[in-house]
Motif scaffolding. Sequence first.
Motif, mmCIF file in Angstrom:
data_model
loop_
_atom_site.group_PDB
_atom_site.id
_atom_site.type_symbol
_atom_site.label_atom_id
_atom_site.label_comp_id
_atom_site.label_asym_id
_atom_site.label_seq_id
_atom_site.Cartn_x
_atom_site.Cartn_y
_atom_site.Cartn_z
ATOM 1 N N SER A 178 0.832 -1.203 0.000
ATOM 2 C CA SER A 178 0.000 0.000 0.000
ATOM 3 C C SER A 178 0.867 1.253 0.000
ATOM 4 N N LEU A 179 0.255 2.352 -0.377
ATOM 5 C CA LEU A 179 0.953 3.636 -0.420
ATOM 6 C C LEU A 179 1.441 4.040 0.969
ATOM 7 N N SER A 180 0.606 3.883 1.985
ATOM 8 C CA SER A 180 1.000 4.290 3.333
ATOM 9 C C SER A 180 2.152 3.439 3.867
ATOM 10 N N LYS A 181 2.141 2.140 3.555
ATOM 11 C CA LYS A 181 3.246 1.277 3.987
ATOM 12 C C LYS A 181 4.531 1.646 3.260
ATOM 13 N N THR A 182 4.419 1.992 1.995
ATOM 14 C CA THR A 182 5.583 2.403 1.223
ATOM 15 C C THR A 182 6.166 3.687 1.786
ATOM 16 N N GLN A 183 5.307 4.655 2.094
ATOM 17 C CA GLN A 183 5.766 5.924 2.672
ATOM 18 C C GLN A 183 6.487 5.681 3.990
ATOM 19 N N LYS A 184 5.929 4.835 4.831
ATOM 20 C CA LYS A 184 6.529 4.555 6.131
ATOM 21 C C LYS A 184 7.860 3.844 5.970
ATOM 22 N N LEU A 185 7.948 2.930 5.014
ATOM 23 C CA LEU A 185 9.196 2.212 4.766
ATOM 24 C C LEU A 185 10.289 3.164 4.277
ATOM 25 N N ILE A 186 9.929 4.078 3.400
ATOM 26 C CA ILE A 186 10.893 5.086 2.931
ATOM 27 C C ILE A 186 11.370 5.934 4.101
ATOM 28 N N HIS B 80 13.835 4.025 6.191
ATOM 29 C CA HIS B 80 15.157 3.943 5.559
ATOM 30 C C HIS B 80 15.922 5.260 5.703
ATOM 31 N N VAL B 81 15.222 6.369 5.557
ATOM 32 C CA VAL B 81 15.869 7.680 5.713
ATOM 33 C C VAL B 81 16.312 7.864 7.163
ATOM 34 N N ARG B 82 15.463 7.465 8.113
ATOM 35 C CA ARG B 82 15.830 7.566 9.534
ATOM 36 C C ARG B 82 17.065 6.707 9.818
ATOM 37 N N ASP B 83 17.105 5.492 9.254
ATOM 38 C CA ASP B 83 18.264 4.622 9.455
ATOM 39 C C ASP B 83 19.539 5.258 8.911
ATOM 40 N N ARG B 84 19.435 5.908 7.751
ATOM 41 C CA ARG B 84 20.600 6.612 7.201
ATOM 42 C C ARG B 84 21.040 7.734 8.133
ATOM 43 N N ARG B 85 20.061 8.460 8.670
ATOM 44 C CA ARG B 85 20.372 9.562 9.599
ATOM 45 C C ARG B 85 21.107 9.029 10.822
ATOM 46 N N LEU B 86 20.609 7.925 11.368
ATOM 47 C CA LEU B 86 21.220 7.355 12.563
ATOM 48 C C LEU B 86 22.615 6.806 12.273
ATOM 49 N N SER C 56 9.720 20.076 12.767
ATOM 50 C CA SER C 56 8.388 19.474 12.869
ATOM 51 C C SER C 56 8.056 18.663 11.616
ATOM 52 N N THR C 57 8.494 19.136 10.464
ATOM 53 C CA THR C 57 8.277 18.409 9.211
ATOM 54 C C THR C 57 9.061 17.101 9.211
ATOM 55 N N LEU C 58 10.301 17.158 9.659
ATOM 56 C CA LEU C 58 11.135 15.965 9.724
ATOM 57 C C LEU C 58 10.542 14.943 10.693
ATOM 58 N N ARG C 59 10.086 15.408 11.844
ATOM 59 C CA ARG C 59 9.482 14.486 12.822
ATOM 60 C C ARG C 59 8.224 13.824 12.255
ATOM 61 N N LYS C 60 7.395 14.602 11.588
ATOM 62 C CA LYS C 60 6.175 14.056 10.987
ATOM 63 C C LYS C 60 6.533 13.027 9.910
ATOM 64 N N PHE C 61 7.567 13.325 9.143
ATOM 65 C CA PHE C 61 8.020 12.396 8.104
ATOM 66 C C PHE C 61 8.483 11.077 8.715
ATOM 67 N N GLU C 62 9.305 11.146 9.742
ATOM 68 C CA GLU C 62 9.818 9.917 10.349
ATOM 69 C C GLU C 62 8.719 9.116 11.043
ATOM 70 N N GLN C 63 7.685 9.784 11.516
ATOM 71 C CA GLN C 63 6.593 9.079 12.197
ATOM 72 C C GLN C 63 5.565 8.515 11.230
ATOM 73 N N ILE D 99 16.313 16.501 2.277
ATOM 74 C CA ILE D 99 16.802 15.523 3.248
ATOM 75 C C ILE D 99 17.733 14.524 2.568
ATOM 76 N N LEU D 100 17.354 14.052 1.383
ATOM 77 C CA LEU D 100 18.194 13.096 0.662
ATOM 78 C C LEU D 100 19.547 13.692 0.293
ATOM 79 N N MET D 101 19.596 14.997 0.069
ATOM 80 C CA MET D 101 20.868 15.640 -0.236
ATOM 81 C C MET D 101 21.830 15.512 0.944
ATOM 82 N N VAL D 102 21.299 15.445 2.155
ATOM 83 C CA VAL D 102 22.144 15.345 3.347
ATOM 84 C C VAL D 102 22.468 13.889 3.673
#
Length: 98
Positions: free
Chosen positions: A2-10, A13-19, A37-44, A56-59
């Motif tokens: 599903s779209l929501s599962k795909t968004q959460k998985l992405i 992965h971005v959070r894992d890269r950050r960590l 606040s945007t970053l937190r909403k994205f990761e959640q 974010i991907l640039m970083v």
Amino acid sequence: MSLSKTQKLIADHVRDRRLLMELTQEGLAERSGVALSTLRKFEQKGSISLDSFLKILMVVGGLEEVLDALRPDKPTFNSIDDVLKQDDDIIKKRGRRK
């Protein structure tokens, strides 16, 4: 998937890269120019604008991989017949009007 599962998985992965980079959310927000606040909403939830996502991907890395994944396949020709056939199958650059 599903779209929501795909968004959460992405987002995961971005959070894992950050960590892996040992960056806090605050540090990534500051480096990318994306509001904390945007970053937190994205990761959640996985919800973010394309502009913020690309910043974010640039970083954290991955921008080139995304671009490569979206690049259209180039046709491969084995003979002149393949080239001539390709001319018949030209892809339109515009959609139909409704």
